[in-house]
Design a protein around this motif. Structure first.
Motif, PDB file in Angstrom:
ATOM      1  N   THR A 184       0.858  -1.177   0.000  1.00  0.00           N
ATOM      2  CA  THR A 184       0.000   0.000   0.000  1.00  0.00           C
ATOM      3  C   THR A 184       0.898   1.233   0.000  1.00  0.00           C
ATOM      4  O   THR A 184       1.714   1.415   0.919  1.00  0.00           O
ATOM      5  N   ILE A 185       0.777   2.046  -1.035  1.00  0.00           N
ATOM      6  CA  ILE A 185       1.781   3.071  -1.313  1.00  0.00           C
ATOM      7  C   ILE A 185       1.974   4.035  -0.143  1.00  0.00           C
ATOM      8  O   ILE A 185       3.101   4.246   0.327  1.00  0.00           O
ATOM      9  N   ALA A 186       0.883   4.638   0.332  1.00  0.00           N
ATOM     10  CA  ALA A 186       1.013   5.615   1.421  1.00  0.00           C
ATOM     11  C   ALA A 186       1.594   4.978   2.673  1.00  0.00           C
ATOM     12  O   ALA A 186       2.464   5.557   3.345  1.00  0.00           O
ATOM     13  N   ASN A 187       1.133   3.766   3.012  1.00  0.00           N
ATOM     14  CA  ASN A 187       1.632   3.085   4.209  1.00  0.00           C
ATOM     15  C   ASN A 187       3.123   2.804   4.099  1.00  0.00           C
ATOM     16  O   ASN A 187       3.877   2.986   5.058  1.00  0.00           O
ATOM     17  N   ALA A 188       3.549   2.350   2.920  1.00  0.00           N
ATOM     18  CA  ALA A 188       4.954   1.999   2.733  1.00  0.00           C
ATOM     19  C   ALA A 188       5.849   3.231   2.754  1.00  0.00           C
ATOM     20  O   ALA A 188       6.949   3.215   3.318  1.00  0.00           O
ATOM     21  N   VAL A 189       5.383   4.327   2.146  1.00  0.00           N
ATOM     22  CA  VAL A 189       6.215   5.527   2.028  1.00  0.00           C
ATOM     23  C   VAL A 189       6.268   6.302   3.342  1.00  0.00           C
ATOM     24  O   VAL A 189       7.345   6.737   3.776  1.00  0.00           O
ATOM     25  N   PHE A 190       5.101   6.456   3.984  1.00  0.00           N
ATOM     26  CA  PHE A 190       5.048   7.303   5.181  1.00  0.00           C
ATOM     27  C   PHE A 190       4.960   6.521   6.490  1.00  0.00           C
ATOM     28  O   PHE A 190       5.124   7.098   7.560  1.00  0.00           O
ATOM     29  N   GLY A 191       4.699   5.221   6.412  1.00  0.00           N
ATOM     30  CA  GLY A 191       4.523   4.444   7.635  1.00  0.00           C
ATOM     31  C   GLY A 191       5.546   3.353   7.843  1.00  0.00           C
ATOM     32  O   GLY A 191       5.351   2.492   8.698  1.00  0.00           O
ATOM     33  N   SER A 192       6.640   3.353   7.075  1.00  0.00           N
ATOM     34  CA  SER A 192       7.645   2.309   7.224  1.00  0.00           C
ATOM     35  C   SER A 192       8.335   2.426   8.582  1.00  0.00           C
ATOM     36  O   SER A 192       8.408   3.496   9.172  1.00  0.00           O
ATOM     37  N   ARG A 193       8.841   1.301   9.059  1.00  0.00           N
ATOM     38  CA  ARG A 193       9.572   1.272  10.326  1.00  0.00           C
ATOM     39  C   ARG A 193      10.911   0.585  10.125  1.00  0.00           C
ATOM     40  O   ARG A 193      10.941  -0.574   9.755  1.00  0.00           O
ATOM     41  N   PRO A 194      12.030   1.280  10.339  1.00  0.00           N
ATOM     42  CA  PRO A 194      12.125   2.697  10.696  1.00  0.00           C
ATOM     43  C   PRO A 194      11.695   3.575   9.526  1.00  0.00           C
ATOM     44  O   PRO A 194      11.651   3.113   8.382  1.00  0.00           O
ATOM     45  N   PRO A 195      11.382   4.845   9.785  1.00  0.00           N
ATOM     46  CA  PRO A 195      10.881   5.719   8.722  1.00  0.00           C
ATOM     47  C   PRO A 195      11.954   6.081   7.704  1.00  0.00           C
ATOM     48  O   PRO A 195      13.144   6.141   8.020  1.00  0.00           O
ATOM     49  N   ILE A 196      11.502   6.312   6.474  1.00  0.00           N
ATOM     50  CA  ILE A 196      12.389   6.842   5.443  1.00  0.00           C
ATOM     51  C   ILE A 196      12.784   8.267   5.833  1.00  0.00           C
ATOM     52  O   ILE A 196      11.966   9.022   6.375  1.00  0.00           O
ATOM     53  N   SER A 197      14.004   8.649   5.574  1.00  0.00           N
ATOM     54  CA  SER A 197      14.485   9.989   5.927  1.00  0.00           C
ATOM     55  C   SER A 197      13.555  11.059   5.372  1.00  0.00           C
ATOM     56  O   SER A 197      13.161  11.019   4.203  1.00  0.00           O
ATOM     57  N   ASP A 198      13.204  12.035   6.221  1.00  0.00           N
ATOM     58  CA  ASP A 198      12.334  13.120   5.743  1.00  0.00           C
ATOM     59  C   ASP A 198      13.052  13.980   4.708  1.00  0.00           C
ATOM     60  O   ASP A 198      12.409  14.628   3.877  1.00  0.00           O
ATOM     61  N   ASP A 199      14.395  13.997   4.719  1.00  0.00           N
ATOM     62  CA  ASP A 199      15.129  14.693   3.663  1.00  0.00           C
ATOM     63  C   ASP A 199      14.842  14.050   2.301  1.00  0.00           C
ATOM     64  O   ASP A 199      14.632  14.734   1.302  1.00  0.00           O
ATOM     65  N   VAL A 200      14.850  12.725   2.280  1.00  0.00           N
ATOM     66  CA  VAL A 200      14.588  11.996   1.041  1.00  0.00           C
ATOM     67  C   VAL A 200      13.175  12.258   0.551  1.00  0.00           C
ATOM     68  O   VAL A 200      12.938  12.584  -0.624  1.00  0.00           O
ATOM     69  N   LEU A 201      12.185  12.140   1.452  1.00  0.00           N
ATOM     70  CA  LEU A 201      10.793  12.276   1.044  1.00  0.00           C
ATOM     71  C   LEU A 201      10.440  13.723   0.697  1.00  0.00           C
ATOM     72  O   LEU A 201       9.657  13.972  -0.218  1.00  0.00           O
ATOM     73  N   ALA A 202      11.007  14.669   1.422  1.00  0.00           N
ATOM     74  CA  ALA A 202      10.738  16.079   1.120  1.00  0.00           C
ATOM     75  C   ALA A 202      11.203  16.414  -0.294  1.00  0.00           C
ATOM     76  O   ALA A 202      10.511  17.111  -1.051  1.00  0.00           O
ATOM     77  N   LYS A 203      12.380  15.910  -0.656  1.00  0.00           N
ATOM     78  CA  LYS A 203      12.885  16.176  -2.007  1.00  0.00           C
ATOM     79  C   LYS A 203      12.090  15.409  -3.054  1.00  0.00           C
ATOM     80  O   LYS A 203      11.783  15.925  -4.135  1.00  0.00           O
ATOM     81  N   ALA A 204      11.715  14.159  -2.737  1.00  0.00           N
ATOM     82  CA  ALA A 204      10.972  13.340  -3.697  1.00  0.00           C
ATOM     83  C   ALA A 204       9.604  13.934  -3.996  1.00  0.00           C
ATOM     84  O   ALA A 204       9.154  13.941  -5.150  1.00  0.00           O
ATOM     85  N   PHE A 205       8.914  14.459  -2.965  1.00  0.00           N
ATOM     86  CA  PHE A 205       7.565  14.994  -3.145  1.00  0.00           C
ATOM     87  C   PHE A 205       7.548  16.512  -3.317  1.00  0.00           C
ATOM     88  O   PHE A 205       6.479  17.101  -3.481  1.00  0.00           O
ATOM     89  N   GLN A 206       8.727  17.132  -3.243  1.00  0.00           N
ATOM     90  CA  GLN A 206       8.849  18.569  -3.442  1.00  0.00           C
ATOM     91  C   GLN A 206       7.965  19.357  -2.476  1.00  0.00           C
ATOM     92  O   GLN A 206       7.224  20.262  -2.863  1.00  0.00           O
ATOM     93  N   VAL A 207       8.058  18.967  -1.189  1.00  0.00           N
ATOM     94  CA  VAL A 207       7.315  19.652  -0.135  1.00  0.00           C
ATOM     95  C   VAL A 207       8.262  19.917   1.035  1.00  0.00           C
ATOM     96  O   VAL A 207       9.395  19.422   1.072  1.00  0.00           O
TER      97      VAL A 207
END
Length: 225
Positions: A184-207
């Motif tokens: 499930t995309i949202a669960n895997a991207v934002f709910g993984s344990r341990p979490p994916i680095s917010d630096d990585v996700l911020a750049k990937a989603f441009q937020v």
């Protein structure tokens, strides 16, 4: 209703068996999974044939609706090798999906299976997104389905179903793997344990990273039971 559910389940299974299965073809009549074995293989080791019983190929209860009292208002009831050990090596499985009004089976993938979905009751808006096309971009295919309609989601592609009607909806789906898996995309991207680095996700989603931190702090509902 029970007869209708059985017929649609059989149809979904028969339809998916016509698809080239992603699992290896069996080399014997059956290989009932020994779910208690400590041996690790790509699949499950076989039980001794002398210990195999009819119950190894049986599962009841798909006439009963799944509990949709959750944030997504949907419930996926799987019937794979973990529920029917006799499916081991046969390259096929089944799910029942229940949707309350506005119920969503959110964007997800099955890494090991193509899915063919048949609507038993209600109306669904469904779709899938292609992988990267030549020249870039991803194409979205969608369809509004009614009772009796069928739609195919190719193996590994992101897809979803949304109940657009005012009543409950029911669908059955056959999958071309004994254990198709689900991401499930949202669960895997934002709910993984341990979490994916917010630096990585911020750049990937441009937020902003604060938004990523907020998303990672949410409870991500799993509708697969």
């Amino acid at each position: 209703m029970a007869v209708k559910l059985l017929l649609i389940a059989l149809f979904a299974l028969a339809s998916s068996s016509a698809i080239l299965a992603s699992d290896p073809s069996p080399l014997q009549d059956f290989c009932v999974a020994d779910l208690q074995s400590k041996v690790f293989v790509n699949g499950f080791p076989c039980k001794n044939a002398d210990d195999v019983r009819a119950e190894d190929f049986f599962r009841s209860g798909l006439d009963r609706p799944g509990d949709t009292n959750n944030y997504l208002r949907s419930n996926v009831t799987p019937v794979n090798v973990n529920q029917i050990p006799g499916l081991n090596t046969l390259g096929i499985s089944l799910v029942r999906i229940d949707y309350g009004p506005n119920g969503l089976n959110p964007p997800h993938t099955h890494p090991r299976a193509t899915e063919v979905l048949a609507v038993l009751e209600g109306e669904l808006y469904v779709g899938f997104v292609t992988s990267n096309l030549n020249g870039g971009g991803n194409r979205l295919f969608t369809k509004n389905l009614k009772k009796g309609d069928v739609f195919v989601f190719p193996e590994g592609l992101i897809h979803f179903q949304f109940n657009t009607g005012k009543t409950d909806a029911i669908a059955f789906a056959g999958l071309s793997s004994q254990n198709p898996g689900v991401i499930t995309i949202a669960n895997a991207v934002f709910g993984s344990r341990p979490p994916i680095s917010d630096d990585v996700l911020a750049k990937a989603f441009q937020v902003d990273k604060n938004l990523i931190d907020w998303l990672q702090a949410q409870f991500w509902t799993d509708n697969n039971y």
